[in-house]
Design a protein around this motif. Sequence first.
Motif, short mmCIF file in Angstrom:
data_model
loop_
_atom_site.label_atom_id
_atom_site.label_comp_id
_atom_site.label_asym_id
_atom_site.label_seq_id
_atom_site.Cartn_x
_atom_site.Cartn_y
_atom_site.Cartn_z
N MET C 134 0.83 -1.20 0.00
CA MET C 134 0.00 0.00 0.00
C MET C 134 0.86 1.26 0.00
SD MET C 134 -3.56 -0.11 1.94
CE MET C 134 -3.01 -0.53 3.58
N ALA C 135 1.86 1.26 0.86
CA ALA C 135 2.69 2.46 0.98
C ALA C 135 3.49 2.72 -0.29
CB ALA C 135 3.64 2.32 2.18
N GLY C 180 9.75 0.14 -5.99
CA GLY C 180 8.45 -0.21 -5.44
C GLY C 180 8.32 -1.71 -5.21
N SER C 181 8.63 -2.50 -6.24
CA SER C 181 8.48 -3.94 -6.08
C SER C 181 9.51 -4.48 -5.09
CB SER C 181 8.59 -4.64 -7.43
OG SER C 181 9.86 -4.40 -7.98
N PRO C 195 14.01 1.88 3.45
CA PRO C 195 14.96 2.48 2.51
C PRO C 195 14.37 2.63 1.11
CG PRO C 195 16.04 0.78 3.78
CD PRO C 195 14.60 0.72 4.14
N GLN C 196 13.66 1.60 0.62
CA GLN C 196 13.06 1.70 -0.71
C GLN C 196 11.99 2.78 -0.73
OE1 GLN C 196 13.83 -1.09 0.82
NE2 GLN C 196 14.22 -2.79 -0.59
N LEU C 197 11.19 2.86 0.35
CA LEU C 197 10.18 3.92 0.43
C LEU C 197 10.84 5.29 0.42
CD1 LEU C 197 7.35 2.90 2.91
CD2 LEU C 197 7.35 2.90 0.44
N ALA C 198 11.96 5.38 1.12
CA ALA C 198 12.68 6.66 1.15
C ALA C 198 13.12 7.04 -0.26
CB ALA C 198 13.89 6.57 2.09
N LEU C 200 11.67 6.13 -3.03
CA LEU C 200 10.48 6.58 -3.74
C LEU C 200 10.14 8.02 -3.33
CD1 LEU C 200 8.18 3.44 -3.62
CD2 LEU C 200 9.42 4.34 -5.57
N GLY C 201 10.36 8.32 -2.06
CA GLY C 201 10.14 9.68 -1.59
C GLY C 201 11.05 10.68 -2.29
N VAL C 202 12.29 10.28 -2.48
CA VAL C 202 13.23 11.15 -3.20
C VAL C 202 12.74 11.37 -4.63
CG1 VAL C 202 15.55 11.30 -4.14
CG2 VAL C 202 15.22 10.54 -1.82
N PHE C 203 12.32 10.27 -5.28
CA PHE C 203 11.80 10.39 -6.64
C PHE C 203 10.62 11.35 -6.66
CE2 PHE C 203 14.79 7.64 -7.97
CZ PHE C 203 14.53 6.29 -8.10
N PHE C 204 9.77 11.24 -5.64
CA PHE C 204 8.59 12.09 -5.61
C PHE C 204 8.99 13.55 -5.52
CE2 PHE C 204 4.42 13.51 -5.05
CZ PHE C 204 4.38 14.39 -3.98
N LEU C 205 9.94 13.86 -4.65
CA LEU C 205 10.34 15.25 -4.49
C LEU C 205 10.97 15.79 -5.77
CD1 LEU C 205 11.74 15.16 -0.86
CD2 LEU C 205 9.63 16.20 -1.66
N VAL C 206 11.81 14.98 -6.41
CA VAL C 206 12.43 15.42 -7.66
C VAL C 206 11.36 15.64 -8.72
CG1 VAL C 206 13.98 14.73 -9.53
CG2 VAL C 206 14.62 14.28 -7.17
#
Lengths: 66, 257, 225
Positions: C134-135, C180-181, C195-198, C200-206
């Motif tokens: 989900m996350a 994600g996977s 760490p993987q979520l983090a 993804l968070g970086v990707f989101f901010l960029v």
Amino acid sequence: MYFDSIGELFAMDGHGPYVWFCYGITALVLCVILFEARRRRLGAEQRVRGVVRRKQASANKVKGKG
Amino acid sequence: MSIWTTFHKWGSPRWFYQFSGRLLPWLGGLSLLLLIGGAVWGLALVPPDYKQGNSFRIIYVHVPASAVAMGAYMTMAIAGAIHLIWRMKLAAMVMKAIAPIGASLTFLALLTGAVWGKPTWGTWWVWDARITSVLILFFLYLGVIALHQAFENREAAAKACAVLVIVGAVNIPIIYWSVEWWYSLHQPASIRFIGESSIHPSMLRPLMATMAGMYLFFAWAMLLFTRNEILDRERNTRWVQDIVCGDDKNAESNSVL
Amino acid sequence: MTLFSLALAVLRRDLLAAARRGSEWSNPLVFFVMVCALFPLGIGPEPQRLAELAPGILWVVALLASLLASDTVFRSDYDDATLEQMLLSHQALYPQVIAKTLAHWLLSGLPLSLLSPLLGVLLHLPTAGMLALMASLALGSAVLSFIGAIGAALTVGLRKGGLLLSLIILPLYIPVLIFGSSAVKTAVDGGPFLPQLAMLGVFFLVALALAPLAIAGALRISVDQ
């Protein structure tokens, strides 16, 4: 040369088909690029000549009428 | 002359056409010399690899192809950026010219990489980090070519592709790094697929020749394709008509290419 | 109007418009469910094999659903000339583009991530992976919305834009897919997925910072042509 004969150069201890295929396809792709460049050039030249011809034709029409 | 007048002179298609015409024979000759010479060197004048045997010789065509494929994309991105920022038509022409060349070289890199895998590790395809990244680069090229063809308006096509290429260029380091990370998760460290590190450095000398040859070939092809674009787009100008029809009048061809 | 209130206004307008359009927003979700159901039919119902492949399958199908949804982010506005008006008005494009993309995510990516545990059950995903699923989908689909919006902006004016859209943005989706996977798989294996979520968070901010520039530029090109 690190091969004892031309025959061995082609066979490459069994790896021949792989190595020669790679070099062959490389040469092929590079040649295709060059041929494509030439083909496009000829097409572009044709189009330029078409423009010049049309210009001449309309200029002749004007001259003829005038 | 100030920097700006020089810059604008470079942006003139006519100047570019004349200048590149003088470079062509040198680029062509030197690149073919280096490519053929390097190939002969790598095929016959270097000993076979200790681990891989003779199949390692594919390195002399595979690595230059993939290196130049990458470099070509970055060049395309720079040309696109120049077009967007300074509205230089010539930059758009260069960008359009590079796409098919880069795509062909990427395809070549994939094919030679795959064939290299068969005698060395027994399979036709290995999802290792580098080949996977080259595959993604190939998709990026195909996307740019497809986008360009989808627009009817040439100027819109150029600008749209410029945006896409820049987005792609920004993403390439991210993609490469992500794929490296992904690969490191799924393969035990003891198996390393493209083991170039095991190839003795003295055997990499022919690689310098073929690498340089491939870069020069790319520059040569890029100029050829761009010149064709110029002839096409500027067909209504006097200087282009003079070049093409002047040739006809003299009944000789300026150059084969 | 401040940039923030401009963005909020666009966000509200888009959500209301979607509510009025009815169930169109649920199409990607139905696609998600149906395609997930195809996998057992294709590869066999053995729970063990499905469980092993579930993280990858769920993420790939979510990615494809997101791809499908991307086509719609600017289409209706393009068709009724709202997009043209938006560009002609001298209001800043950047916040409006962010608002439209986020509205799109609220209608496609977020529902997808909320629905995903259900599909995880269908594919025998171990419970340990549910939260990570989900996350990672919630955060990842936001990135996918931004990337998809770039492609949509480039192709909205073209006749056969849909397939072309897929072609140009799928390569850009790949880093999100990888992390994600991996988050889900690591969670299933009992490891830390933060760490993987983090990442993804970086990707989101960029994406949040840079994508709107490309999207706005692409919209201008598409509308001007």
